[in-house]
Scaffold this motif. Structure first.
Motif, mmCIF file in Angstrom:
data_model
loop_
_atom_site.group_PDB
_atom_site.id
_atom_site.type_symbol
_atom_site.label_atom_id
_atom_site.label_comp_id
_atom_site.label_asym_id
_atom_site.label_seq_id
_atom_site.Cartn_x
_atom_site.Cartn_y
_atom_site.Cartn_z
ATOM 1 N N ASP A 177 0.983 -1.139 0.079
ATOM 2 C CA ASP A 177 0.004 0.038 0.098
ATOM 3 C C ASP A 177 0.813 1.184 -0.092
ATOM 4 O O ASP A 177 0.581 2.348 -0.720
ATOM 5 C CB ASP A 177 -1.017 0.010 1.137
ATOM 6 C CG ASP A 177 -1.950 -0.944 0.985
ATOM 7 O OD1 ASP A 177 -2.155 -1.473 -0.041
ATOM 8 O OD2 ASP A 177 -2.733 -1.192 2.121
ATOM 9 N N GLY A 178 1.831 1.114 0.754
ATOM 10 C CA GLY A 178 2.820 2.504 0.689
ATOM 11 C C GLY A 178 3.286 2.691 -0.855
ATOM 12 O O GLY A 178 3.430 3.909 -0.910
ATOM 13 N N LEU A 179 3.597 1.774 -1.285
ATOM 14 C CA LEU A 179 4.381 1.944 -2.588
ATOM 15 C C LEU A 179 3.241 2.271 -3.816
ATOM 16 O O LEU A 179 3.528 3.240 -4.370
ATOM 17 C CB LEU A 179 5.024 0.702 -3.250
ATOM 18 C CG LEU A 179 6.354 0.388 -2.639
ATOM 19 C CD1 LEU A 179 6.962 -1.000 -3.219
ATOM 20 C CD2 LEU A 179 7.389 1.250 -2.764
ATOM 21 N N ASP A 180 1.858 2.001 -3.449
ATOM 22 C CA ASP A 180 1.085 2.027 -4.441
ATOM 23 C C ASP A 180 0.237 3.524 -4.236
ATOM 24 O O ASP A 180 -0.179 4.217 -5.029
ATOM 25 C CB ASP A 180 -0.072 1.071 -4.294
ATOM 26 C CG ASP A 180 0.726 -0.386 -5.152
ATOM 27 O OD1 ASP A 180 1.564 -0.379 -5.682
ATOM 28 O OD2 ASP A 180 -0.074 -1.335 -4.741
ATOM 29 N N LYS A 181 -0.134 3.847 -2.914
ATOM 30 C CA LYS A 181 -0.716 5.057 -2.645
ATOM 31 C C LYS A 181 0.188 6.099 -1.977
ATOM 32 O O LYS A 181 -0.341 7.046 -1.997
ATOM 33 C CB LYS A 181 -1.503 4.455 -1.463
ATOM 34 C CG LYS A 181 -2.774 3.471 -1.794
ATOM 35 C CD LYS A 181 -3.541 3.063 -0.703
ATOM 36 C CE LYS A 181 -4.417 1.898 -1.376
ATOM 37 N NZ LYS A 181 -5.401 1.580 0.057
ATOM 38 N N GLY A 182 1.401 5.786 -1.353
ATOM 39 C CA GLY A 182 2.136 6.896 -0.849
ATOM 40 C C GLY A 182 2.453 8.065 -1.656
ATOM 41 O O GLY A 182 2.424 9.181 -1.205
ATOM 42 N N PRO A 183 3.033 7.767 -3.090
ATOM 43 C CA PRO A 183 3.504 8.866 -3.837
ATOM 44 C C PRO A 183 2.292 9.889 -4.103
ATOM 45 O O PRO A 183 2.377 10.987 -4.234
ATOM 46 C CB PRO A 183 3.929 8.245 -5.183
ATOM 47 C CG PRO A 183 4.437 6.869 -4.674
ATOM 48 C CD PRO A 183 3.432 6.494 -3.488
ATOM 49 N N GLY A 184 0.885 9.418 -4.270
ATOM 50 C CA GLY A 184 -0.180 9.981 -4.509
ATOM 51 C C GLY A 184 -0.655 10.899 -3.112
ATOM 52 O O GLY A 184 -1.332 11.854 -3.475
ATOM 53 N N LEU A 185 -0.087 10.449 -2.159
ATOM 54 C CA LEU A 185 -0.354 11.046 -0.835
ATOM 55 C C LEU A 185 0.743 12.189 -0.625
ATOM 56 O O LEU A 185 0.827 12.847 0.555
ATOM 57 C CB LEU A 185 -0.489 10.359 0.374
ATOM 58 C CG LEU A 185 -1.645 9.219 0.385
ATOM 59 C CD1 LEU A 185 -1.700 8.397 1.193
ATOM 60 C CD2 LEU A 185 -3.219 9.953 0.370
ATOM 61 N N GLY A 186 1.774 12.316 -1.322
ATOM 62 C CA GLY A 186 2.694 13.279 -1.319
ATOM 63 C C GLY A 186 4.164 12.649 -0.404
ATOM 64 O O GLY A 186 4.642 13.589 0.150
ATOM 65 N N TRP A 187 3.868 11.425 -0.143
ATOM 66 C CA TRP A 187 4.706 10.861 0.815
ATOM 67 C C TRP A 187 6.212 10.696 0.070
ATOM 68 O O TRP A 187 6.415 10.363 -1.465
ATOM 69 C CB TRP A 187 4.612 9.585 1.201
ATOM 70 C CG TRP A 187 3.435 9.349 2.030
ATOM 71 C CD1 TRP A 187 2.532 10.517 2.360
ATOM 72 C CD2 TRP A 187 2.656 8.409 2.581
ATOM 73 N NE1 TRP A 187 1.597 9.923 3.347
ATOM 74 C CE2 TRP A 187 1.348 8.729 3.525
ATOM 75 C CE3 TRP A 187 2.670 6.830 2.598
ATOM 76 C CZ2 TRP A 187 0.567 7.978 3.904
ATOM 77 C CZ3 TRP A 187 2.169 6.196 3.129
ATOM 78 C CH2 TRP A 187 0.803 6.764 3.948
ATOM 79 N N VAL A 188 7.343 10.794 0.653
ATOM 80 C CA VAL A 188 8.761 10.640 0.024
ATOM 81 C C VAL A 188 9.009 9.038 0.157
ATOM 82 O O VAL A 188 8.805 8.485 1.231
ATOM 83 C CB VAL A 188 9.652 11.261 0.892
ATOM 84 C CG1 VAL A 188 11.211 11.025 0.609
ATOM 85 C CG2 VAL A 188 9.483 12.892 0.697
ATOM 86 N N ILE A 189 9.505 8.440 -0.886
ATOM 87 C CA ILE A 189 9.558 7.273 -0.926
ATOM 88 C C ILE A 189 11.299 7.051 -1.020
ATOM 89 O O ILE A 189 11.778 7.335 -2.006
ATOM 90 C CB ILE A 189 8.973 6.405 -2.024
ATOM 91 C CG1 ILE A 189 7.477 6.604 -2.017
ATOM 92 C CG2 ILE A 189 9.445 4.855 -1.913
ATOM 93 C CD1 ILE A 189 7.008 6.184 -0.745
ATOM 94 N N VAL A 190 12.053 6.687 0.048
ATOM 95 C CA VAL A 190 13.449 6.662 -0.037
ATOM 96 C C VAL A 190 13.968 5.417 -0.585
ATOM 97 O O VAL A 190 13.726 4.245 -0.263
ATOM 98 C CB VAL A 190 14.176 6.876 1.376
ATOM 99 C CG1 VAL A 190 15.681 6.728 1.334
ATOM 100 C CG2 VAL A 190 13.624 8.313 1.973
ATOM 101 N N ASP A 191 14.791 5.604 -1.521
ATOM 102 C CA ASP A 191 15.419 4.564 -2.290
ATOM 103 C C ASP A 191 16.670 4.108 -1.499
ATOM 104 O O ASP A 191 17.562 4.903 -1.793
ATOM 105 C CB ASP A 191 15.546 4.670 -3.927
ATOM 106 C CG ASP A 191 16.156 3.533 -4.567
ATOM 107 O OD1 ASP A 191 16.995 2.758 -4.019
ATOM 108 O OD2 ASP A 191 15.896 3.569 -5.692
ATOM 109 N N MET A 192 16.555 3.269 -0.780
ATOM 110 C CA MET A 192 17.901 2.891 -0.025
ATOM 111 C C MET A 192 19.094 2.732 -0.786
ATOM 112 O O MET A 192 20.155 3.343 -0.414
ATOM 113 C CB MET A 192 17.642 1.630 0.931
ATOM 114 C CG MET A 192 18.935 1.332 2.084
ATOM 115 S SD MET A 192 18.398 -0.047 2.977
ATOM 116 C CE MET A 192 17.366 0.481 4.063
ATOM 117 N N ALA A 193 19.142 1.971 -1.926
ATOM 118 C CA ALA A 193 20.406 1.635 -2.605
ATOM 119 C C ALA A 193 20.905 3.163 -3.461
ATOM 120 O O ALA A 193 21.866 2.955 -3.521
ATOM 121 C CB ALA A 193 20.104 0.676 -3.876
#
Length: 324
Positions: A297-313
């Motif tokens: 859910d975080g990957l699918d919905k997070g960007p639309g909610l304005g969340w930052v998705i940190v790419d660890m690599a």
């Protein structure tokens, strides 16, 4: 003359003002978003200014502040503790589940589901005073080593996250842990590892009892789980314990979704951050199919909610506080 005076003035500004607050984070949009948010809410002349009392930031622990693979570290502690207790008194292994767990058979524990896990936790986490239990945890943290990295478990805290916690506190934030991990377990290391004192640690907790033993009052850990601090339980516990809706929430799995959703749904400037485990070379890469730290859910919905998705690599120059 004017340029010379300006050069002298710049030279006289403390070097710390130019220091990168997040040196283990690489140049990335994620880092920029976090810094821009912090600068906006701490600028007293800005439209997004937030008073220090309202600058509450909450962090998951497992998979967010330290690693969580191949199993949650607290479960590893429980299995190690069970083996130790069984060596001293084999009679405690009263069921096939406990016998298998004492041998480190994680598959058997997993197949037993929730009931098997509770059986292991009751045997290893109850019957002692809080102080005795935490002393046992501290000894384990000093000696136990992760099977893959060879590091002690508290060396597997994430350096970029330790920097973020420090940066936030320097900017007037109060930082809290809100985790599915055991309350008394996490309070052993949270202050040394993260600078977060025990009273700012929220977690799953068992029943406890108060009694007097040998003339001294004692709080003892009893069997059973009184509250599970996971999923929807996280915002409930934040409201109950902290009493303020955070303006910043950081997690790594769908167990943190409700916490980030509730945080970012409030009025005014807010930010949700998810740590996405993408680094199979320096750590582990997992998300949608993982039984631990599952992230859908975080990957699918997070960007639309304005969340930052940190790419660890790609976003982190360094992973652990130890071993590098």
């Amino acid at each position: 003359m004017r340029n010379a005076a300006l050069s002298v003035a710049v030279f006289m500004i403390p070097a710390a003002l130019f220091a990168d607050p997040l040196p283990s984070w690489g140049t990335s949009a994620s880092k920029d978003r976090i810094i821009e948010f912090v600068e906006a809410v701490t600028d007293p002349n800005g439209v997004d200014y937030v008073t220090p009392a309202e600058r509450v930031a909450v962090f998951d622990n497992d998979g967010t502040l330290w690693a969580e693979q191949p199993v949650y570290f607290q479960l590893t502690f429980a299995l190690d503790r069970l083996a130790e207790l069984a060596e001293a008194d084999p009679s405690i292994l009263t069921t096939p589940t406990l016998e298998a767990a004492a041998k480190g058979d994680l598959q058997a524990v997993a197949e037993g589901g929730h009931d098997a896990l509770i059986e292991v936790l009751n045997t290893t986490h109850s019957g002692a005073s809080v102080e005795e239990f935490q002393s046992t945890v501290a000894e384990w943290l000093d000696t136990a080593r992760h099977p893959d990295t060879g590091l002690t478990y508290d060396q597997m805290t994430y350096q970029p996250m330790v920097e973020l916690l420090r940066y936030l506190r320097d900017e007037g934030f109060s930082t809290y842990i809100v985790s599915g991990g055991g309350l008394h377990f996490m309070r052993v290391f949270a202050e040394d590892a993260y600078g977060i004192p025990p009273e700012q640690v929220l977690g799953t907790y068992a029943d406890t009892t108060y009694e007097t033993a040998n003339g001294s009052p004692v709080i003892t850990k009893a069997p059973g789980i009184a509250f599970i601090d996971d999923k929807e339980g996280k915002p409930v516990n934040i409201e109950r314990t902290i009493g303020r809706r955070p303006i910043l929430a950081v997690g790594n799995s769908d167990g943190d979704f409700a916490m980030l959703e509730w945080t970012t749904a409030g009025d005014g400037p807010r930010l949700g951050v998810l740590i996405h485990h993408t680094d199979a070379e320096r750590e582990w890469a997992y998300d949608r199919e993982s039984p631990i730290g599952k992230l859908v859910d975080g990957l699918d919905k997070g960007p639309g909610l304005g969340w930052v998705i940190v790419d660890m690599a790609n976003d982190w120059n360094r992973i652990y506080t130890g071993g590098e």
